[in-house]
Motif scaffolding. Structure first.
Motif, PDB file in Angstrom:
ATOM      1  N   LYS A  36       0.895  -1.331   0.135  1.00 17.00           N
ATOM      2  CA  LYS A  36       0.246   0.120   0.110  1.00 17.00           C
ATOM      3  C   LYS A  36       0.728   0.851   0.490  1.00 17.00           C
ATOM      4  O   LYS A  36       0.112   2.728   0.115  1.00 17.00           O
ATOM      5  N   GLU A  37       2.127   1.124   0.582  1.00 19.98           N
ATOM      6  CA  GLU A  37       3.087   2.199   0.374  1.00 19.98           C
ATOM      7  C   GLU A  37       3.410   3.462  -1.279  1.00 19.98           C
ATOM      8  O   GLU A  37       3.265   2.225  -2.129  1.00 19.98           O
ATOM      9  N   ASN A  38       3.533   4.296  -0.849  1.00 12.93           N
ATOM     10  CA  ASN A  38       4.093   4.805  -2.038  1.00 12.93           C
ATOM     11  C   ASN A  38       5.447   5.397  -2.064  1.00 12.93           C
ATOM     12  O   ASN A  38       5.813   6.213  -1.947  1.00 12.93           O
ATOM     13  N   ASP A  39       5.344   4.068  -2.374  1.00 10.64           N
ATOM     14  CA  ASP A  39       7.331   4.072  -2.611  1.00 10.64           C
ATOM     15  C   ASP A  39       7.405   3.447  -4.032  1.00 10.64           C
ATOM     16  O   ASP A  39       7.375   1.736  -3.777  1.00 10.64           O
ATOM     17  N   SER A  40       8.010   3.744  -4.895  1.00  9.07           N
ATOM     18  CA  SER A  40       8.311   2.492  -5.878  1.00  9.07           C
ATOM     19  C   SER A  40       9.086   1.348  -6.083  1.00  9.07           C
ATOM     20  O   SER A  40       9.258   0.333  -5.928  1.00  9.07           O
ATOM     21  N   ASP A  41      10.526   1.806  -5.103  1.00 10.98           N
ATOM     22  CA  ASP A  41      11.802   0.468  -4.524  1.00 10.98           C
ATOM     23  C   ASP A  41      11.035  -0.716  -3.952  1.00 10.98           C
ATOM     24  O   ASP A  41      11.207  -1.410  -3.901  1.00 10.98           O
ATOM     25  N   ILE A  42       9.575   0.225  -3.042  1.00 10.82           N
ATOM     26  CA  ILE A  42       9.624  -1.113  -1.622  1.00 10.82           C
ATOM     27  C   ILE A  42       7.501  -1.784  -2.784  1.00 10.82           C
ATOM     28  O   ILE A  42       8.086  -2.985  -2.764  1.00 10.82           O
ATOM     29  N   ILE A  43       7.682  -1.076  -3.656  1.00 11.97           N
ATOM     30  CA  ILE A  43       6.561  -2.226  -4.381  1.00 11.97           C
ATOM     31  C   ILE A  43       7.685  -3.123  -5.381  1.00 11.97           C
ATOM     32  O   ILE A  43       7.186  -4.319  -5.770  1.00 11.97           O
ATOM     33  N   THR A  44       8.221  -2.576  -5.820  1.00 16.75           N
ATOM     34  CA  THR A  44       9.939  -3.563  -6.767  1.00 16.75           C
ATOM     35  C   THR A  44      10.012  -4.486  -5.905  1.00 16.75           C
ATOM     36  O   THR A  44      10.016  -5.972  -6.346  1.00 16.75           O
ATOM     37  N   ALA A  45      10.504  -4.678  -4.731  1.00 23.07           N
ATOM     38  CA  ALA A  45      11.013  -5.524  -3.711  1.00 23.07           C
ATOM     39  C   ALA A  45       9.839  -6.440  -3.666  1.00 23.07           C
ATOM     40  O   ALA A  45      10.027  -7.967  -3.341  1.00 23.07           O
ATOM     41  N   CYS A  46       8.902  -6.424  -3.161  1.00 23.74           N
ATOM     42  CA  CYS A  46       7.793  -6.693  -2.781  1.00 23.74           C
ATOM     43  C   CYS A  46       7.514  -8.034  -3.995  1.00 23.74           C
ATOM     44  O   CYS A  46       7.494  -9.445  -3.542  1.00 23.74           O
ATOM     45  N   LEU A  47       7.312  -7.398  -5.142  1.00 21.82           N
ATOM     46  CA  LEU A  47       7.102  -8.728  -6.207  1.00 21.82           C
ATOM     47  C   LEU A  47       8.102  -9.715  -6.936  1.00 21.82           C
ATOM     48  O   LEU A  47       7.883 -10.001  -7.310  1.00 21.82           O
ATOM     49  N   THR A  48       9.428  -8.947  -6.528  1.00 23.69           N
ATOM     50  CA  THR A  48      10.574  -9.911  -6.751  1.00 23.69           C
ATOM     51  C   THR A  48      10.643 -11.029  -4.739  1.00 23.69           C
ATOM     52  O   THR A  48      11.274 -11.769  -4.851  1.00 23.69           O
ATOM     53  N   ASN A  49       9.559 -10.857  -4.026  1.00 18.56           N
ATOM     54  CA  ASN A  49       9.803 -10.895  -2.639  1.00 18.56           C
ATOM     55  C   ASN A  49       9.301 -12.836  -3.456  1.00 18.56           C
ATOM     56  O   ASN A  49       8.016 -12.656  -3.677  1.00 18.56           O
ATOM     57  N   PRO A  50      10.106 -13.788  -2.157  1.00 16.87           N
ATOM     58  CA  PRO A  50       9.333 -15.092  -2.927  1.00 16.87           C
ATOM     59  C   PRO A  50       8.327 -15.588  -1.744  1.00 16.87           C
ATOM     60  O   PRO A  50       7.506 -16.710  -2.512  1.00 16.87           O
ATOM     61  N   ARG A  51       7.949 -15.168  -1.086  1.00 22.94           N
ATOM     62  CA  ARG A  51       7.058 -15.531  -0.194  1.00 22.94           C
ATOM     63  C   ARG A  51       5.323 -14.892  -1.305  1.00 22.94           C
ATOM     64  O   ARG A  51       4.112 -14.425  -0.505  1.00 22.94           O
ATOM     65  N   LEU A  52       6.047 -14.222  -1.843  1.00 21.26           N
ATOM     66  CA  LEU A  52       4.819 -12.968  -2.308  1.00 21.26           C
ATOM     67  C   LEU A  52       3.644 -14.291  -3.777  1.00 21.26           C
ATOM     68  O   LEU A  52       4.411 -14.828  -4.467  1.00 21.26           O
ATOM     69  N   THR A  53       2.697 -14.779  -3.420  1.00 22.19           N
ATOM     70  CA  THR A  53       1.264 -15.327  -3.228  1.00 22.19           C
ATOM     71  C   THR A  53       0.835 -15.348  -4.483  1.00 22.19           C
ATOM     72  O   THR A  53       0.093 -13.705  -4.690  1.00 22.19           O
ATOM     73  N   GLU A  54       0.060 -15.887  -5.690  1.00 21.10           N
ATOM     74  CA  GLU A  54      -0.860 -15.134  -6.421  1.00 21.10           C
ATOM     75  C   GLU A  54      -2.307 -14.543  -6.350  1.00 21.10           C
ATOM     76  O   GLU A  54      -2.697 -13.744  -5.953  1.00 21.10           O
ATOM     77  N   ALA A  55      -2.613 -15.446  -4.297  1.00 24.60           N
ATOM     78  CA  ALA A  55      -3.322 -15.149  -3.602  1.00 24.60           C
ATOM     79  C   ALA A  55      -4.100 -14.301  -3.478  1.00 24.60           C
ATOM     80  O   ALA A  55      -4.737 -13.638  -3.345  1.00 24.60           O
ATOM     81  N   LEU A  56      -2.851 -13.687  -2.609  1.00 22.39           N
ATOM     82  CA  LEU A  56      -1.448 -12.167  -2.565  1.00 22.39           C
ATOM     83  C   LEU A  56      -2.299 -11.000  -3.378  1.00 22.39           C
ATOM     84  O   LEU A  56      -3.114 -10.003  -3.213  1.00 22.39           O
ATOM     85  N   LEU A  57      -1.825 -11.582  -4.499  1.00 20.97           N
ATOM     86  CA  LEU A  57      -1.405 -10.278  -5.705  1.00 20.97           C
ATOM     87  C   LEU A  57      -3.217 -10.013  -6.077  1.00 20.97           C
ATOM     88  O   LEU A  57      -3.344  -8.946  -6.042  1.00 20.97           O
ATOM     89  N   TYR A  58      -4.021 -11.281  -6.090  1.00 20.86           N
ATOM     90  CA  TYR A  58      -4.996 -11.278  -6.652  1.00 20.86           C
ATOM     91  C   TYR A  58      -5.990 -10.587  -5.433  1.00 20.86           C
ATOM     92  O   TYR A  58      -6.861  -9.435  -5.518  1.00 20.86           O
ATOM     93  N   LYS A  59      -6.098 -10.854  -4.031  1.00 18.78           N
ATOM     94  CA  LYS A  59      -6.688  -9.907  -3.258  1.00 18.78           C
ATOM     95  C   LYS A  59      -5.695  -8.467  -2.893  1.00 18.78           C
ATOM     96  O   LYS A  59      -7.022  -7.605  -2.859  1.00 18.78           O
TER      97      LYS A  59
END
Length: 281
Positions: A152-175
């Motif tokens: 939810k953060e307004n920071d491009s680097d944070i979003i980029t890091a989240c998208l490369t996080n190995p614990r991110l799942t399709e279910a979380l992203l869908y939500k």
């Protein structure tokens, strides 16, 4: 209780510093409890006990309640990490732990789910007050609700890091994509991500989100199942600008979209010029 065990209990209770070591790994919980009552027990001895995963919860609870160790950080962390520590004791010892230790606990598959969820809640509450640099580091390792909070953060680097996080799942992203509050630039980053934008459920969610670039939506259509295209066409949450292109894709597959829902078919006819202009916007 056998006499041999009774002897070990008595010896552990009165052991001096040089003798304590021989009882630290004793298989008998009663011996360990006797050892905990020994005033000669050191921080390092207590830490060894706190790390033992073959002890029953009542022994670890007794260790957690002992005021001698309540301010010893490694012992508190070890008790929080130990899946055999009772929930209340584990949460009590987790209180005040460092941010990255909490993140580790929240993501540990060895710990009970209820404990991890409570730690996630603590971390999520802390996110707004965490320094930007720490947020960027956390984004690479956290999971679940904490990951959603960071996205939810307004920071491009944070979003980029989240998208490369190995614990991110399709279910979380869908939500995340399905939430109306998700920022437009975050949606656009997901839509342009080479990995996540290729996931089927993510594509379905992106088509429904008004912040997804139209060109990306149209790119997704050829790979979507016809039944899903029909469902999207009948979904009132799908942005109006996307509907003509859904209609066109369905017609190209020999389908007749439900005219009863959306009026005359000509409403969605688009010229080649309009098609090029719309996608380019």
């Amino acid at each position: 209780m056998q006499k041999e065990e009774e002897d070990r209990i008595r010896q552990a209770a009165g052991a001096d510093e040089d003798e304590i070591g021989r009882y630290l790994h004793d298989p008998s919980p009663a011996v360990i409890k006797a050892l905990l009552a020994n005033n000669r027990l050191t921080d390092q001895d207590a830490l060894i006990i706190a790390r033992r995963k073959n002890l029953p919860g009542d022994v670890l609870d007794a260790l957690a309640r002992d005021k001698r160790w309540s301010e010893i950080y490694p012992i508190r962390l070890a008790l929080a990490r130990n899946p055999k520590t009772p929930l209340i004791a584990a949460l009590s010892n987790a209180r005040g732990l460092r941010l990255f230790d909490l993140a580790e606990l929240a993501g540990s598959p060895l710990l009970p789910m209820v404990f991890r969820h409570k730690i996630e809640a603590v971390l999520t509450e802390k996110i707004p007050t965490v320094a930007l640099g720490l947020k960027r580091s956390l984004a690479k390792t956290v999971s679940g609700g904490v990951l959603l909070a960071l996205m939810k953060e307004n920071d491009s680097d944070i979003i980029t890091a989240c998208l490369t996080n190995p614990r991110l799942t399709e279910a979380l992203l869908y939500k995340l994509i399905s939430r109306k509050s998700t920022r437009a630039d975050t949606i656009q980053k997901i839509a342009g991500h080479p990995n996540w934008s290729s996931r089927y459920t993510v594509r379905l969610a992106l088509v429904r989100n008004p912040h997804t670039p139209l060109a990306r939506c149209v790119d997704f259509f050829p790979d979507l199942r016809t039944i899903d295209l029909r469902n999207l066409f009948g979904d009132p949450s799908v942005p109006t600008m996307v509907r003509p292109y859904l209609h066109q894709e369905l017609l190209s597959r020999g389908e007749q979209p439900e005219e009863a829902l959306f009026g005359e078919e000509t409403l969605y006819e688009i010229t080649d010029e309009e098609n090029a202009e719309g996608i380019a916007e």
